[in-house]
Write an enzyme that holds these catalytic residues in place. Structure first.
Site, PDB file in Angstrom:
ATOM      1  N   ARG A 166       0.848  -1.192   0.000  1.00 46.08           N
ATOM      2  CA  ARG A 166       0.000   0.000   0.000  1.00 46.08           C
ATOM      3  C   ARG A 166       0.887   1.247   0.000  1.00 46.08           C
ATOM      4  O   ARG A 166       1.776   1.376   0.851  1.00 46.08           O
ATOM      5  CB  ARG A 166      -0.913   0.010   1.231  1.00 46.08           C
ATOM      6  CG  ARG A 166      -2.105  -0.924   1.120  1.00 46.08           C
ATOM      7  CD  ARG A 166      -3.101  -0.673   2.256  1.00 46.08           C
ATOM      8  NE  ARG A 166      -4.429  -1.118   1.900  1.00 46.08           N
ATOM      9  CZ  ARG A 166      -4.897  -2.353   2.115  1.00 46.08           C
ATOM     10  NH1 ARG A 166      -4.126  -3.259   2.686  1.00 46.08           N
ATOM     11  NH2 ARG A 166      -6.123  -2.671   1.750  1.00 46.08           N
ATOM     12  N   ARG A 221      -8.620  -4.165  -4.550  1.00 44.22           N
ATOM     13  CA  ARG A 221      -7.454  -3.281  -4.652  1.00 44.22           C
ATOM     14  C   ARG A 221      -7.156  -2.892  -6.097  1.00 44.22           C
ATOM     15  O   ARG A 221      -6.366  -1.994  -6.341  1.00 44.22           O
ATOM     16  CB  ARG A 221      -6.243  -3.987  -4.034  1.00 44.22           C
ATOM     17  CG  ARG A 221      -6.378  -4.302  -2.538  1.00 44.22           C
ATOM     18  CD  ARG A 221      -6.058  -3.104  -1.675  1.00 44.22           C
ATOM     19  NE  ARG A 221      -4.804  -2.505  -2.004  1.00 44.22           N
ATOM     20  CZ  ARG A 221      -3.590  -3.022  -1.694  1.00 44.22           C
ATOM     21  NH1 ARG A 221      -3.503  -4.130  -0.997  1.00 44.22           N
ATOM     22  NH2 ARG A 221      -2.480  -2.403  -2.067  1.00 44.22           N
TER      23      ARG A 221
HETATM   24  O1  LIG Z   1      -7.163  -5.067   2.097  1.00 44.15           O
HETATM   25  C1  LIG Z   1      -7.406  -5.697   3.135  1.00 44.15           C
HETATM   26  C2  LIG Z   1      -8.700  -5.711   3.710  1.00 44.15           C
HETATM   27  C3  LIG Z   1      -8.904  -6.415   4.868  1.00 44.15           C
HETATM   28  N1  LIG Z   1      -7.849  -7.075   5.431  1.00 44.15           N
HETATM   29  C4  LIG Z   1      -6.605  -7.057   4.907  1.00 44.15           C
HETATM   30  O2  LIG Z   1      -5.683  -7.646   5.457  1.00 44.15           O
HETATM   31  N2  LIG Z   1      -6.424  -6.381   3.757  1.00 44.15           N
END
Ligand SMILES: O=c1cc[nH]c(=O)[nH]1
Ligand SMILES: O=P(O)(O)O[C@H]1O[C@H](CO)[C@@H](O)[C@H]1O
Length: 251
Positions: A166, A221
């Site tokens: 991220r 995502r």
């Molecule tokens: O993107 C996500 C959403 C929930 N839990 C996670 O580990 N990642």
């Protein structure tokens, strides 16, 4: 009778329960417990909130694991010491394949070991694989309930941010080891990211226990980073699946 270190429970407290439903979130554990017959709260300590009740006449424990492998390994170890043999994780997740939608149900067959805790149970070349029959019960539960699902491989990471690549973070930096990793998992057919299944699957396989994992998709995502869906509706569906799977395994 000895109490286990963190949960502070004895075998007698579990009334012979051999199956545990293990969400990450303590509040989810409380909500799931309302679907049991005669639910009682066993303990609320740190991230571990445990409830006991019956499903079709058999004792079942609901115990939250908290987020990530280390706390999951404690919950599983201590519940195993108390007699639990089967662990059904019910989680939330982020999908990374474009064909998977928010609200979909994902069943993890096996996990990519992006965690650290699983290496305390078995070396990295040991697979993080679910129990075939417990996973089959999840699949059959979806069938019985008429719920569509995806089944496949999950990437299970110690961290929510860098390990899941991220960039919308405080620093905006992702260490080189994880740069491009999301695209690689996508190309290798991995369905999703979450944070406990690698530890759960590895330790259960290594210790002769059984584990399966179902999760509701909060975000895709490939389209967005922050969920904008109704968590409650998604949870209802995944909770229905895990309860039906538990009933099938207890029958
Ligand atoms: O993107 C996500 C959403 C929930 N839990 C996670 O580990 N990642
Ligand atoms: O909703 P739970 O079960 O906590 O699962 C997912 O949500 C948490 C991250 O937000 C991690 O624990 C991840 O595995």
């Amino acid at each position: 009778m000895e109490k286990v270190f963190h949960l502070g429970l004895t075998r007698d407290d579990l009334h012979g329960a051999k199956l545990a439903i293990v969400p990450g979130d303590p509040d989810r554990a409380a909500r799931i417990s309302t679907f049991l017959e005669n639910p009682t709260c066993l303990v609320q300590t740190r991230e571990f909130h445990a409830y006991l009740g019956q499903l079709n006449g058999s004792s079942v424990v609901i115990c939250s694991t908290g987020i990530g492998g280390p706390s999951t390994s404690i919950a599983v170890e201590e519940l195993a010491q108390l007699g639990v043999e089967t662990f059904l994780r019910i989680g939330t997740t982020g999908a990374i394949q474009p064909h998977i939608n928010e609200g979909d149900i994902l069943i993890s067959q096996a996990s990519v070991r992006l965690d650290g805790a699983s290496q305390h149970f078995a070396p990295l070349n040991y697979p993080a694989v679910s129990d075939f029959f417990a996973t089959q019960a999840m699949v059959n539960a979806c069938g019985n309930l008429g719920i569509d699902f995806h089944i496949g491989i999950t990437a299970s990471s110690d961290t929510f941010y860098p390990g899941q690549e991220r960039y919308d973070t405080y620093s905006g930096y992702v260490p080189k080891a994880f740069q491009g990793s999301c695209e690689e998992w996508q190309k290798l057919g991995v369905m999703n990211y979450e944070m406990e299944s690698a530890t759960l699957f590895t330790m259960c396989a290594a210790l002769g226990l059984k584990a399966a994992c179902v999760a509701g998709v909060l975000v895709n995502r490939t389209r967005q980073e922050i969920p904008n869906v109704d968590h409650g509706e998604i949870e209802k569906k995944s909770v229905a699946v895990v309860l039906e799977a538990a009933k099938l395994l207890l029958a």
